[in-house]
Design a protein around this motif. Structure first.
Motif, PDB file in Angstrom:
ATOM      1  N   MET A  24       0.815  -1.216   0.000  1.00 51.43           N
ATOM      2  CA  MET A  24       0.000   0.000   0.000  1.00 51.43           C
ATOM      3  C   MET A  24       0.844   1.259   0.000  1.00 51.43           C
ATOM      4  O   MET A  24       1.907   1.299   0.619  1.00 51.43           O
ATOM      5  N   LEU A  25       0.324   2.275  -0.672  1.00 49.20           N
ATOM      6  CA  LEU A  25       0.832   3.638  -0.561  1.00 49.20           C
ATOM      7  C   LEU A  25      -0.152   4.409   0.298  1.00 49.20           C
ATOM      8  O   LEU A  25      -1.344   4.449   0.002  1.00 49.20           O
ATOM      9  N   LEU A  26       0.328   4.987   1.382  1.00 46.05           N
ATOM     10  CA  LEU A  26      -0.486   5.847   2.244  1.00 46.05           C
ATOM     11  C   LEU A  26      -0.045   7.273   1.967  1.00 46.05           C
ATOM     12  O   LEU A  26       1.111   7.634   2.189  1.00 46.05           O
ATOM     13  N   LEU A  27      -0.962   8.079   1.445  1.00 47.99           N
ATOM     14  CA  LEU A  27      -0.647   9.423   0.980  1.00 47.99           C
ATOM     15  C   LEU A  27      -1.358  10.457   1.839  1.00 47.99           C
ATOM     16  O   LEU A  27      -2.528  10.283   2.186  1.00 47.99           O
ATOM     17  N   THR A  28      -0.659  11.517   2.214  1.00 50.55           N
ATOM     18  CA  THR A  28      -1.269  12.645   2.922  1.00 50.55           C
ATOM     19  C   THR A  28      -1.083  13.905   2.075  1.00 50.55           C
ATOM     20  O   THR A  28      -0.215  13.952   1.210  1.00 50.55           O
ATOM     21  N   ALA A  29      -1.903  14.918   2.352  1.00 51.27           N
ATOM     22  CA  ALA A  29      -1.813  16.156   1.590  1.00 51.27           C
ATOM     23  C   ALA A  29      -0.964  17.211   2.291  1.00 51.27           C
ATOM     24  O   ALA A  29      -0.261  17.964   1.645  1.00 51.27           O
ATOM     25  N   PHE A  64       3.042  -0.744  -6.001  1.00 50.37           N
ATOM     26  CA  PHE A  64       2.189  -0.978  -4.843  1.00 50.37           C
ATOM     27  C   PHE A  64       0.830  -1.445  -5.335  1.00 50.37           C
ATOM     28  O   PHE A  64       0.439  -1.190  -6.471  1.00 50.37           O
ATOM     29  N   ASP A  65       0.127  -2.167  -4.464  1.00 48.75           N
ATOM     30  CA  ASP A  65      -1.164  -2.753  -4.828  1.00 48.75           C
ATOM     31  C   ASP A  65      -2.340  -1.808  -4.630  1.00 48.75           C
ATOM     32  O   ASP A  65      -3.364  -1.966  -5.277  1.00 48.75           O
ATOM     33  N   GLY A  66      -2.231  -0.867  -3.715  1.00 46.06           N
ATOM     34  CA  GLY A  66      -3.353   0.030  -3.449  1.00 46.06           C
ATOM     35  C   GLY A  66      -2.889   1.350  -2.890  1.00 46.06           C
ATOM     36  O   GLY A  66      -1.741   1.494  -2.454  1.00 46.06           O
ATOM     37  N   ILE A  67      -3.802   2.320  -2.921  1.00 43.43           N
ATOM     38  CA  ILE A  67      -3.525   3.661  -2.393  1.00 43.43           C
ATOM     39  C   ILE A  67      -4.599   3.996  -1.373  1.00 43.43           C
ATOM     40  O   ILE A  67      -5.790   3.785  -1.615  1.00 43.43           O
ATOM     41  N   ALA A  68      -4.176   4.534  -0.239  1.00 46.37           N
ATOM     42  CA  ALA A  68      -5.105   5.072   0.754  1.00 46.37           C
ATOM     43  C   ALA A  68      -4.665   6.505   1.035  1.00 46.37           C
ATOM     44  O   ALA A  68      -3.481   6.813   1.031  1.00 46.37           O
ATOM     45  N   MET A  69      -5.631   7.367   1.250  1.00 43.71           N
ATOM     46  CA  MET A  69      -5.324   8.759   1.555  1.00 43.71           C
ATOM     47  C   MET A  69      -5.877   9.053   2.934  1.00 43.71           C
ATOM     48  O   MET A  69      -6.991   8.658   3.254  1.00 43.71           O
ATOM     49  N   CYS A  70      -5.085   9.706   3.745  1.00 41.79           N
ATOM     50  CA  CYS A  70      -5.583  10.077   5.061  1.00 41.79           C
ATOM     51  C   CYS A  70      -5.360  11.563   5.255  1.00 41.79           C
ATOM     52  O   CYS A  70      -4.479  12.156   4.651  1.00 41.79           O
ATOM     53  N   GLY A  71      -6.196  12.153   6.080  1.00 44.95           N
ATOM     54  CA  GLY A  71      -6.066  13.568   6.356  1.00 44.95           C
ATOM     55  C   GLY A  71      -7.384  14.168   6.783  1.00 44.95           C
ATOM     56  O   GLY A  71      -8.274  13.492   7.276  1.00 44.95           O
ATOM     57  N   VAL A  72      -7.512  15.436   6.546  1.00 45.40           N
ATOM     58  CA  VAL A  72      -8.672  16.205   6.978  1.00 45.40           C
ATOM     59  C   VAL A  72      -9.777  16.091   5.940  1.00 45.40           C
ATOM     60  O   VAL A  72      -9.528  16.128   4.744  1.00 45.40           O
ATOM     61  N   CYS A  73     -11.002  15.931   6.412  1.00 45.19           N
ATOM     62  CA  CYS A  73     -12.148  15.977   5.505  1.00 45.19           C
ATOM     63  C   CYS A  73     -13.315  16.615   6.247  1.00 45.19           C
ATOM     64  O   CYS A  73     -13.339  16.665   7.471  1.00 45.19           O
TER      65      CYS A  73
END
Length: 140
Positions: free
Chosen positions: A12-17, A91-100
């Motif tokens: 996984m790729l965990l991406l933040t802004a 990577f097999d997947g991407i997840a994004m975490c942060g403010v929403c």
């Protein structure tokens, strides 16, 4: 993405802004799949990414995660950063975490929100100028 023989492969790729989000993930979520914690990876001319291994329930094979941050908020910046990371790693997947934004009657701070569908509707943010009181939308 299919693993390529010349690239390191991750689950996984965990991406933040934002940098605050990136630092929060880095500091609060500690990899427990080995004793190394977050390990920096650096490719010449590219922003660094971190790798971490996490224990999986009922498995001896750890979950391998890349952690990266975008240069700014928004759809285009996130896509470009994910593309940059994909040039160097697979990577097999991407997840994004942060403010929403969420309805405070239905969600609380710290809730994990998972979208079934996603679409771009009115991107950006509304900014009010203090001098004249006019509002404008700033696109990402």
């Amino acid at each position: 993405m299919k693993p390529e023989s010349n690239k390191l492969h991750f689950d996984m790729l965990l991406l933040t802004a934002l940098d605050d989000e990136y630092c929060a993930v880095k500091d609060l979520i500690q990899p427990d799949g080995d004793s190394n914690g977050w390990v920096p990876l650096q490719k010449p001319g590219r922003p660094p990414v971190l790798k971490g291994l996490f224990k999986r329930p009922h498995s001896d094979i750890p979950l391998s995660v890349l952690l990266a941050r975008s240069k700014k908020m928004g759809l285009v910046a996130s896509i470009m950063r994910a593309y940059e990371v994909a040039i160097d790693y697979s990577f097999d997947g991407i997840a994004m975490c942060g403010v929403c934004a969420a309805n405070p009657d239905k969600h609380a701070e710290g809730d994990v929100l998972i979208a079934r569908d996603s679409w771009r509707w009115g991107p950006g943010k509304v900014i009010t100028k203090k001098k004249d009181g006019h509002q404008r939308r700033e696109e990402d």
